[in-house]
Structure formats: C-alpha cells, structure tokens
Design an enzyme around this catalytic site. Structure first.
Site: not given
Ligand code: IPM
Ligand code: MG
Length: 368
Positions: A192, A142, A249, A253, A225
């Site tokens: 990884k 990032y 990230d 999710d 993975d």
């Molecule tokens: C998260 C989001 C952020 C990230 C974005 C909105 C910058 O996806 O907090 O998971 O990628 O970190």
């Molecule tokens: Mg995110």
C-alpha cells in the site's frame, strides 16, 4: 552420505490424522524408491502444552534447527482458547517461523481440473489456475515493535507496528524472482505505497532488486486492495505474487478459495541456506486443526501430502519425485475419489482420510 532428516510435528486436531497419511507416503518412498528419510517426531501446539506447559519445548526447537526439514500438521483447538496469549498453540508455530528465520512463505494456489467446478467462482475463471504467493513471514506487523495494549488518558490503546528493513525486503524479493524464473517468469509485488511508508520502501526495493539482478523477469506493482480485487476478477493474470506478512496472510486465504477447498493447499516456509546448501525449511498445510471434524476420518490429507511434495522439491532437490506425487494426487481426484470436504458432485466416490492416503499410495505404485 547420511539420510535426509525430517522432523514431524503433527500437532493438534486433524493434524494427527493427515500426518498419518503422509507417513504412508514417506514409507512408500523408502520401500519403492530407496529414498530413506531419517524421521523423528515430536509435539507442537496444544499437544506440547498438555505435555510440557509450553506450545514448543526448547528441545523441539533445537531439533527443528538441526534437521533438513520440518513437517507440521496443524495447531490449536477450543480446549486452548482461554490460555494466556504467551502459551497459545499458535505461539509455537510463530516461534518456529521466527527462530528458524523462515522469511519466505510459498503458498501455491493450484486448481486441479477435477475440482474446477468446486470453486465458488466460475469454472473458466479458475480452471488451470497455477499461481504462487510468496508471503514475507518473519517481519512486518506480526513482529514489529512497539506493540501491546497500553493505558492512555482514561482509555486503552492497542498498538502494532508495521516495519520493514531494506534487507528484509531484498531477500524475500529474491526468493520471488528466483521462483518466477522457474515458472512463468512474472512477478507482481503488492503493498500500500499510496498510504504507508513501509509500502513506498517495499516498492522501491523490489524494483531495485529486479533492475539489478532480474531484469529479464517481468515485474508489476499493485496496491494490495486492488490486488485482492484482481485475484477474484481474473486470477490467471498472475504468476508469482510477492507481498508482506499481513497482506500475504489475507491474500493467500482468498487465493485458497479460488481452488475450491482449503483442504488442498500446501505451503513451504524457507529460510537461508544451511551449511549443506539446503534452505532451512518448514512445510505445512494451509488449513488449520479443524477440531469440529477431528478423529472422524473426514479430514482431507491432500494438503499435507502436497506439503511433503514441496519438501521433495525445495529441500531435497527431487523435483521429479515431487511431480510423481503431485500426479498421483491428480490421478486419484480424476478417478472421483473425494474426502468429506469435496463431496456434493454426482458420481464421486466418498473416501475416508485413510482411504485417500491409501489411494494415493496405490497411484504411486501405478506410476512405477
Ligand atoms: C497462517 C495462519 C497463521 C498466521 C496463524 C495460525 C498464526 O493464519 O499461517 O496463515 O496468521 O500466520
Ligand atoms: Mg492465515
């Protein structure tokens, strides 16, 4: 003693609506528990851009550095899609994370019993699930240099750099081990190492911190993975997962969907301790600004309310009050109250965003 200070940055879209419900809860703690917070509010994201031409004003940044905790709603919306990359709403959030040096992002994925049928996975796979993903938040791909889009020969090349120093890995590993000690005493580190040098170093440093400082915590390593696959196959094998910024990230999710709804998940982003011993901290729901449902009373305020519960636990050392708030949420769900994102089952009672906030306050009253 001065009151603990909170900076509220509601942001864009449903951020405003869900934060209104958190303010009811904060008010309840002042009235009924005599825990008065010194609350200030400011703008972030698109709202800040509209007012100041930047997604985070320097004065807001300075205030965020001073307070005991920042509470953030959500940023972004289609209105801002065509803005230059440097002033997009998300840049405001990334600047807060980076300048406050919030390196440990805690993302719990907890499946409430009342919602176990709601997951897209089988009920016995997710019922009772309680895992914590610790995502490194201020380094890795990032932020690594070099980055950009450059000309090379007769075409363009997009570049980002994955980069981790030993000290960056050490500090987030410590956060994960400390958490594990207070939970199931188990950490799984994901990288990884089979293809990336940064992964080799990650694995080596996490193991070293473990052996030297936390030999009693159970430690395992997985390729990220394979970790993603195991997360869907049998998530209850995990307690704490520690991983880098980008893998975290993605994995968080995926973990979110195990619990049924993204509208349920809180997060804490923690940095080094300040002079008063509290960690620098920002709390926010994992969900985004959901512009498609904004302003309609459809948003689920639970993720933002549970983020405040994390603030009680991690910034203010009020674990029992955090439990009280989490139990209130559990009670309301068990009673069948559901916001629009959780409808579909028989016998549930639809409530608006404000209705959910009110029900949680009522459950808090009943807890006294
Ligand atoms: C998260 C989001 C952020 C990230 C974005 C909105 C910058 O996806 O907090 O998971 O990628 O970190
Ligand atoms: Mg995110």
């Amino acid at each position: 003693m001065t009151n603990p200070s909170l900076l509220i940055l509601a942001g864009d879209g449903i951020g405003q609506e869900v934060m209104a419900e958190v303010k009811k809860v904060i008010g309840w703690y002042g009235d009924k528990r005599d825990i008065a917070f010194d609350v200030s509010e400011d703008l972030v994201g698109g709202a800040a851009y509209d007012a100041h031409g930047t997604p985070l004003h320097d004065d807001t940044m300075a205030r965020a550095q001073e307070v005991d905790a920042v509470l953030l709603g959500a940023v972004g919306g289609p209105k801002y899609d065509d803005l230059d990359f440097s002033v997009k709403p998300e840049r405001g959030l990334l600047r807060l994370r980076k300048e406050m040096d919030l390196y440990a992002n805690l993302r719990p994925a907890q499946c409430f019993d009342a919602l176990a049928d709601f997951s897209s996975l089988k009920k016995d796979v997710v019922a009772g699930l309680d895992i914590m993903i610790v995502r490194e938040l201020t380094s890795g791909i990032y932020f690594g240099e070099p980055r950009g889009i450059i000309e090379e020969g007769n075409e363009r090349v997009g570049i980002n750099t994955q980069r981790y120093s030993e000290s960056e890995i050490e500090r987030v590993a410590r956060s994960a081990f400390e958490l594990a000690k207070r939970r199931g005493n188990k950490v799984c580190s994901m990288e990884k190492a089979n293809v990336m040098e940064s992964g080799i170093l990650w694995r080596e440093v996490v193991q070293r911190v473990h052996d030297a400082e936390y030999p009693d915590v159970e430690l395992g390593h997985m390729y990220a993975d394979a970790g993603a696959m195991q997360l869907c196959r049998w998530p209850k094998q995990f307690d704490v997962i520690v991983t880098d910024n980008l893998f975290g990230d993605l994995l968080s999710d995926a973990a979110a969907m195990l619990t049924g709804s993204l509208g349920m998940l809180p997060s804490a982003s923690l940095g080094a301790p300040m002079a008063n011993g509290r960690p620098k901290a920002l709390y926010e729901p994992v969900h985004g600004s959901a512009p498609d449902i904004a302003g309609q009373g459809k948003a689920n305020p639970i993720a933002c309310i549970l983020s405040f519960a994390m603030a009680l636990r991690y910034s203010f050392d009020m674990g029992e009050e955090a439990d009280r708030l989490e139990n209130a949420v559990e009670t309301v769900l068990a009673d069948g109250k559901r916001t629009a994102d959780l409808l579909g089952e028989e016998g549930v009672q639809p409530v608006s965003t404000a209705g959910m906030g009110d029900a949680i306050v009522e459950a808090l009253n009943a807890s006294l």
